[in-house]
Enzyme design. Structure first.
Site, short mmCIF file in Angstrom:
data_model
loop_
_atom_site.label_atom_id
_atom_site.label_comp_id
_atom_site.label_asym_id
_atom_site.label_seq_id
_atom_site.Cartn_x
_atom_site.Cartn_y
_atom_site.Cartn_z
N ASP A 93 -54.66 39.05 27.38
CA ASP A 93 -55.37 40.30 27.60
C ASP A 93 -56.03 40.24 28.97
OD1 ASP A 93 -56.72 42.66 27.53
OD2 ASP A 93 -57.98 42.18 25.81
N ARG B 93 -66.66 41.58 31.60
CA ARG B 93 -68.06 41.28 31.34
C ARG B 93 -68.22 39.93 30.67
NH1 ARG B 93 -70.36 43.64 25.73
NH2 ARG B 93 -68.52 43.46 24.45
N LYS C 18 -58.49 51.34 18.45
CA LYS C 18 -59.84 50.93 18.11
C LYS C 18 -60.67 52.15 17.72
CE LYS C 18 -59.83 47.01 21.35
NZ LYS C 18 -60.42 46.46 22.59
N GLU D 222 -51.63 42.44 27.32
CA GLU D 222 -52.40 43.63 27.02
C GLU D 222 -53.13 44.14 28.26
OE1 GLU D 222 -55.95 44.92 23.86
OE2 GLU D 222 -54.93 42.98 23.69
N ASP E 48 -54.31 49.32 25.81
CA ASP E 48 -55.59 49.28 25.10
C ASP E 48 -56.53 50.29 25.74
OD1 ASP E 48 -58.00 48.80 23.86
OD2 ASP E 48 -58.13 46.70 24.39
N ASP F 13 -61.51 39.73 15.18
CA ASP F 13 -62.33 38.52 15.14
C ASP F 13 -63.75 38.74 15.61
OD1 ASP F 13 -61.43 38.94 17.80
OD2 ASP F 13 -61.95 36.88 18.31
N ASP G 86 -56.44 42.31 15.78
CA ASP G 86 -57.46 41.70 16.64
C ASP G 86 -58.83 42.05 16.07
OD1 ASP G 86 -58.71 40.49 18.83
OD2 ASP G 86 -58.70 42.36 19.98
N SER H 196 -61.01 45.78 17.92
CA SER H 196 -62.43 46.14 17.83
C SER H 196 -63.11 45.81 19.14
CB SER H 196 -63.11 45.40 16.68
OG SER H 196 -63.10 44.00 16.92
N THR I 298 -60.07 35.34 19.96
CA THR I 298 -60.11 35.42 21.42
C THR I 298 -60.53 34.10 22.04
OG1 THR I 298 -60.59 37.79 21.41
CG2 THR I 298 -61.23 36.56 23.38
N LYS J 264 -58.07 35.58 27.29
CA LYS J 264 -58.59 36.50 28.28
C LYS J 264 -58.22 35.98 29.67
CE LYS J 264 -60.71 39.44 25.58
NZ LYS J 264 -60.31 40.86 25.49
N LYS K 271 -55.70 34.94 21.47
CA LYS K 271 -55.71 36.00 22.46
C LYS K 271 -56.48 35.50 23.67
CE LYS K 271 -56.99 40.87 23.05
NZ LYS K 271 -57.43 42.09 22.35
#
Length: 384
Positions: free
Chosen positions: A213, A25, A290, A241, A266, A345, A343, A318, A158, A185, A183
């Site tokens: 990730d 997304r 999470k 991840e 995850d 942030d 993680d 989170s 991220t 994406k 991290k």
């Protein structure tokens, strides 16, 4: 004797300073339900249920309905000294709805910590038989680049999915902001993912940690191809991840068996049953726990314990949340340290904080409030 007298919900949409983009997304807001539990002494505990359509399927309206119609009535009228029993009862009240359950759970624990005059981290530390910071790697130190103090939790930051030049520029900016673990994406285009990682490594040099990730963005074969290419390029990637769909734990295991880089679960991990499946299939080297996926701080702690006991690396993460959710997970880490940089942030992305008090950021550290509970006292007016 004091009793819980109300459970209320407020829906927030908080603007981000930078769009947050993953393989799942793109969003320019943090959308969440803030839950407040109040007792007859006027003490209020805070929690939140983030909207995560593409991950948990929970929405603002759904979480609000769950709290107001199902969970709140289990709380109101109960003795505040029975908060642990009340929190446990939430888990059986409805199926799934993990974010809503976690919001009420955290609010109960926050309120209990405030009544006791301790921080949430201290409350959780006592529950686990130790005080925050009692582990050797959490001891205070006066050096600026030392391990975090007991009231601090180190976090990654991220890098939203984007083109190679965009990611390189973003990476350099985040390092300048004080972050030392990035991290990235990926998962949006398997053909060019390796090039993006290469550009980021060139931009930040060899001493910054890069983790990836994919947010379920690859097929099994794509994941193996990309990860093997990363290994061949020797880009110093820490871990990968959730390379494949969360439900495909067998596929996750296949990827892990065919590559050398550590694989983290995850979206494959929500419940204790999920963790046992991951362990049985040897599907991951590490796990990301999470609140919005497991439903309570107690279950999160159990997942971390069970994973560590079985040799898996652990990290707390989170959704896109406010300082309320970040403070809760940061407090858990302060009381029960993980094996990796966490993680946490998500609240850093907000253009301005929607709450008064709570945790703040200093470089790559989430700094917990020293006030009782989470330290949150009110909502601000800077809301969308």
């Amino acid at each position: 004797m004091s009793r819980f007298v109300s459970v209320s919900c407020t829906q927030l949409s908080v603007l981000l300073h930078t769009p947050f983009v993953t393989a799942l997304r793109r969003t320019e807001t943090t959308d969440t339900v803030v839950v407040r539990v109040t007792d007859d002494d006027g003490i209020t505990g805070w929690g939140e249920a983030p909207q995560a359509w593409q991950v948990t399927g929970e929405s603002l309206m759904g979480a609000t309905a769950c709290v107001e119609r199902m969970l709140g009535p289990l709380v109101v009228g109960r003795d505040t000294d029975d908060w642990e029993e009340v929190a446990a009862s939430l888990q059986a009240a409805v199926a799934r709805n993990f974010g809503a359950k976690a919001a009420v759970d955290v609010a109960l624990r926050d309120l209990s910590a405030r009544r006791a005059g301790v921080t949430l981290a201290e409350l959780l530390g006592v529950r686990h038989g130790r005080r925050p910071g009692s582990e050797p790697n959490s001891e205070p130190d006066s050096e600026p680049d030392s391990e975090p103090r007991p009231s601090e939790v180190r976090t990654d930051v991220t890098l939203s999915a984007g083109s190679a030049p965009e990611l390189a520029a973003s990476a350099a900016a985040r390092v300048a902001d004080g972050f030392r673990t990035l991290k990235m994406k990926v998962g949006t285009d398997a053909r060019t993912d390796v090039e993006r990682v290469l550009r980021v490594r060139d931009a930040v040099g060899p001493h910054v940690t890069i983790r990836l990730d994919a947010n379920q963005g690859w097929t099994v074969d794509e994941a193996v191809e990309v990860i093997r290419a990363l290994e061949a390029a020797d880009l110093g990637v820490e871990l990968v991840e959730q390379p494949v769909a969360g439900e495909d734990v067998e596929g996750l295991a296949q990827v892990r068996q065919r590559v050398g880089l550590p694989i983290m679960a995850d979206e494959s991990l929500y419940s204790r049953y999920d963790l046992e499946r991951i362990l049985r299939l040897e599907a991951a080297d590490l796990v990301n726990v999470k609140l919005a996926k497991c439903g309570s701080l107690a279950i999160a702690a159990q997942l971390l314990d069970r994973a560590a006991q079985n040799g898996l690396g652990t990290m707390v993460g989170s959704m896109m949340e406010t300082p309320i959710g970040l403070g809760a997970m940061g407090s858990l880490v302060a009381a029960q340290p993980t094996s990796l940089v966490d993680d946490l942030d998500a609240a850093w992305w907000a253009a301005s904080s929607p709450v008064v008090g709570g945790p703040t950021y200093h470089g790559d550290r989430l700094v917990l409030s020293d006030q009782p509970g989470l330290g949150v006292s009110a909502l601000t007016e800077t809301l969308v």
